[in-house]
Scaffold this motif. Sequence first.
Motif, PDB file in Angstrom:
ATOM      1  N   UNK A 142       2.855   3.475   8.448  1.00  0.00           N
ATOM      2  CA  UNK A 142       2.179   3.726   7.167  1.00  0.00           C
ATOM      3  C   UNK A 142       1.271   4.941   7.275  1.00  0.00           C
TER       4      UNK A 142
ATOM      5  N   UNK B 123       2.887  12.501   3.248  1.00  0.00           N
ATOM      6  CA  UNK B 123       2.728  12.616   1.790  1.00  0.00           C
ATOM      7  C   UNK B 123       1.636  13.633   1.463  1.00  0.00           C
TER       8      UNK B 123
ATOM      9  N   UNK C  98       3.342   8.029   7.268  1.00  0.00           N
ATOM     10  CA  UNK C  98       3.887   8.296   5.932  1.00  0.00           C
ATOM     11  C   UNK C  98       2.812   8.924   5.050  1.00  0.00           C
TER      12      UNK C  98
ATOM     13  N   UNK D 238       1.774  17.183  -0.442  1.00  0.00           N
ATOM     14  CA  UNK D 238       0.949  17.523  -1.608  1.00  0.00           C
ATOM     15  C   UNK D 238       0.238  18.846  -1.391  1.00  0.00           C
TER      16      UNK D 238
ATOM     17  N   UNK E 103       0.593   4.295  -2.608  1.00  0.00           N
ATOM     18  CA  UNK E 103       0.444   5.670  -2.122  1.00  0.00           C
ATOM     19  C   UNK E 103       1.465   6.597  -2.768  1.00  0.00           C
ATOM     20  N   UNK E 104       2.733   6.142  -2.812  1.00  0.00           N
ATOM     21  CA  UNK E 104       3.784   7.005  -3.373  1.00  0.00           C
ATOM     22  C   UNK E 104       3.550   7.242  -4.859  1.00  0.00           C
TER      23      UNK E 104
ATOM     24  N   UNK F 225       9.470  15.228  -1.739  1.00  0.00           N
ATOM     25  CA  UNK F 225       9.397  13.818  -2.092  1.00  0.00           C
ATOM     26  C   UNK F 225      10.602  13.046  -1.566  1.00  0.00           C
TER      27      UNK F 225
ATOM     28  N   UNK G 260       0.944   9.816  -5.218  1.00  0.00           N
ATOM     29  CA  UNK G 260       1.454  11.144  -4.888  1.00  0.00           C
ATOM     30  C   UNK G 260       2.319  11.664  -6.019  1.00  0.00           C
TER      31      UNK G 260
ATOM     32  N   UNK H 175      10.646   7.079   4.991  1.00  0.00           N
ATOM     33  CA  UNK H 175      10.260   5.665   4.892  1.00  0.00           C
ATOM     34  C   UNK H 175      11.463   4.774   5.192  1.00  0.00           C
TER      35      UNK H 175
ATOM     36  N   UNK I 196       0.826  -1.211   0.000  1.00  0.00           N
ATOM     37  CA  UNK I 196       0.000   0.000   0.000  1.00  0.00           C
ATOM     38  C   UNK I 196       0.857   1.256   0.000  1.00  0.00           C
ATOM     39  N   UNK I 197       2.033   1.208   0.640  1.00  0.00           N
ATOM     40  CA  UNK I 197       2.899   2.396   0.642  1.00  0.00           C
ATOM     41  C   UNK I 197       3.333   2.748  -0.777  1.00  0.00           C
TER      42      UNK I 197
END
Lengths: 944, 111
Positions: B81, B88, B84, B92, A664-665, B26, A668, B33, A660-661
């Motif tokens: 998670x 993110x 993170x 954004x 997600x990235x 980014x 994004x 991570x 899932x990470x």
Amino acid sequence: MIIALIPLLPLAGSIIPFLFSSRSHHAAAAGCVAGVSLILLLAQAPAVFAGQMPIHSWQWIPAIGLNFAFRISGFGFLVACLILGIGLLIILYARYYLSTEDPMGRFYAYLLLFMGSMLGIVLSENLILLMMFWELTSISSFLLIGFWTHRADARQGARMALIITGGGGFAMLAGFILLGHIVGSFELTDILASKEQVQGHHLYAVTLVLILLGAFTKSAQFPFQFWLPHAMAAPTPVSAYLHSATMVKAGVFMLALMFPVLSGSALWFYLVAPVGLVTLVFAAYMAMFKDDLKGLLAYSTVSHLGLITLLLGLGSPLAAVAAVFHLFNHAMFKAGLFMLSGIIDHEAGTRDMNRLSGLWKYMPVTATLTMAGCAAMAGIPMFNGFLSKEMFLAQTLKPNLFGDQAWIIPLGATLASIFAVAYSIRMIHEVFFNGPATDMDKQPHEPSRGMRLPAEILMALCLLVGIFPAVLAGPMVNAAAQSILGPEMPEFTLSLWHGFNLALAMSAIAIIGGIVVFKFRRYLFDSHIWFSRYCDGKAIFETVTDWLIQSGYRLNQAVFNSSLQRYMALLIISVIVLGSSPFWRSETKFLGTATMTAIDPVTFIMGIILILCALATVITHRNRILSIIMLGTVGLIVSLTFSRFSAPDLALTQISVETVTIILLMMALFMLPRNSPKDSSRYRRQRDVLLAGLAGGGAGALAMGILTRPYETISDFFLAQSVPGGGGTNVVNVILVDFRGFDTLGEITVLAIAGLAIYALLHNFEIEAPQTDALGRPWTSDRFPMILANITRPLLPLALLFSAYIFLRGHNEPGGGFIAGLITAAALILQYIASGIVWTRPRLNFDNHIVMAWGLIVALVTGLCSWVFHYPFLTSTFTYVSWPWIGKFELASAIVFDLGVFLVVVGSVMLILVKLGAVNSPDAQTVSTLAQHHPDLEPEKEMF
Amino acid sequence: MELLISACLGVMIACGVYLLLRARTFSVVLGLILMSFAVNFFLFITGRLHTDLPAIISPDRSIYADPLPQALVLTAIVIGFAMTAFVVVLALRAGRELETDHVDGKPEKTQ
């Protein structure tokens, strides 16, 4: 019990004035509260006068020696009577003083709060408890002084008072802790009985200085005297209360309270007596030149406090008696005088003596009362101020530790008395006489009855005590002094006439000298202009605070230049420095003695791949998509490593989170530039490589240090109890849902909060993503590949079945709510990826918030259920049932809890990813309706 | 084996720190991570390295890997998670409001 109520009633009652709307009701409510407290206090009078000291004590936090304990000593009784008696008069006075625009309820609430805190100080048995009340008086007096929040001088004065008294309180707390450390108890009864122990201790000097700092700042002793005149920006009832009977008396109260244990040493004399003497003379001198009535009274207050401090500093038993008596007298005449100055201000529109004159014609009663107050203040016979001043003058003549220079004390005392007479005459002369009233804003007149009554009562008392001291004040002063002095109690009689002696001569000199000084005051005023230019406490205070603020600002500028990049570097540098500092001088060997395990080729290759991929993530970081792939590989190998080292649950969790990470990235990245520009200079990159190397080297070394040491674990309990206590063989899962279920409940709550926060951040957030790349080519010709869509749809039930399996077996085999939740979320997200949000949303028609909320509810209710059976929160139970065909099957209540975990994980992960996916197609519903009319629009408007 | 594991951990931390210090949101997320991998890993190895000893009670065995760090790390991974994702989305949103993805909000240089 009753003793504790005396301070607690006003504290708790401070909300009562808010319950009423009318002004009179506010005052009546406050009066009732204070009145009940006073009755409770007076009920203790027989015991106190009989020489007893009632104590009531409850344990609060025994570990730090804090007890909820109250006592009524003779001295505490006297001061508490002043606090409540004068407090009641102030409540009446303020009812007529405050204007209709002032928020009356708030005023009385603050006043009661302050009253309760003051009572707490004088009645506490425990020093730590006393300290809390002490701080409460600082805070409530801050609120009272700054009551007129619209006035800049009120705000400034309040702030200055808070900083000075708060700072002193801080020092005093340290002193108390030292005192408690020396004695081994924070109970006053123990401390007051340990004079030899305290004074023989090597920390005595530090303790004394710290406690004196607290007392001196509170009582505005030199050089901290300057805050008090500026606190005069408060409404007059506040000044009358705080600066006559209460707040500033707290400091001298503390000196007197600590008198039995701290006084008697040479250090005490050399610290306390000179401060008192300087304050006495300096403030009396300053009072001469104040044109503001309240300013004059403020400096006079400081001077009288100096007198009490000097008496306590002298240290003889009779001086202590005089100090108590003067404290009592001063509270009465000064409260009355403040009230009268407020009346003059209220009725004549100003309290500037340059503008006031000739008021005798308009307000003769007020004038008479003021004269009585000034007579007491100046120490004229027949008034109470004379008696205690006479005792004071007699004490200054006693030989003391100044030796040959002892004459300086009677000289200073006489000088201060001369000034006191002079400023008292000046006050009366300039306000009530000095020609006709001219420069007035309004026609002055006598005040209303209720406003004058409190001052009348106080002045009558001043006169009566002055004439019949033995009857009216004798028992109280006797009991108070007895409680301070104990067996050293001297014989004394309070009477108006002591015969012809040197003290009487000094009084006569003071009165005659005062008249002379008043006559020739013009010359003094000229010289004072020069003096005031160089000696202004407020200016010094402000210079110091300005300098502090400026240097703080400069330091801030130097360290924080609003670059997050720089903060991050500073943070990492500090972590490296702080983390490595214990090792610099450490004697122990860094590596432990445990034998290392052998390396096998597969693990070795995996480790090398991990290192290479981590480095590749960094090297390729400017090509963002490539670095995500590298990062994904690192995550995969981490999960393999978990599996390699006997942690199957972790491996499963890591691999599903990894999935899932990365999704997600990628999402994004769709909304961010694909490449990072080259920002860092060569120097910057070298510095960062150095920092990274140090941090990584440090972490690696730390890991090595840990891994090579033998260890003990507390997990044997969990391993032993897992099956009999938790009914599961997978210990990790049993810990999560049973042993440490409460932690897990907290963790899923955090997860849900993070989900909601992300939802809020993305609310009303739209991005018009580019449809083509930099060269104008469309991103893709086939956004939802048919093969992918067709494979994922039948895969969904299989995936769900699998996650149900993982969930159900979790208690005994690797699996459980967390992992099953992640697998379910990944399976559902796959549908969105393969078929797009417009197609999937209506088909997976449930609200992720609701799922998340249900998860939390289920987990919480499972925990609460154990209360029904009188077990602690989250106690689990289990049983085995035999089902046909399936066989023996375990039912554990923990599985319901795990279901809650499962739902929260599914809900929050879906919430985050679907919301992020929907950013680019704001409302799937609108898009699909639009799409019916414009078939071309659909593929362009959405991404997934 | 211990040396290899420590080296892996050190490299992950070093790479994470380097990326944290970069100027683009980014890269910072990537660094974060990597760091969370490393920190979870570090917590895990405080239970030491065990081969073929999963903490699943069975009558055939009497020694098991330490389950406590594993339980701690399991929830840490999931919360990691969530955090993170939060960073993110924050990146954004900030990038959108400031029209740049520079961590200090410096405007893009016009070419």
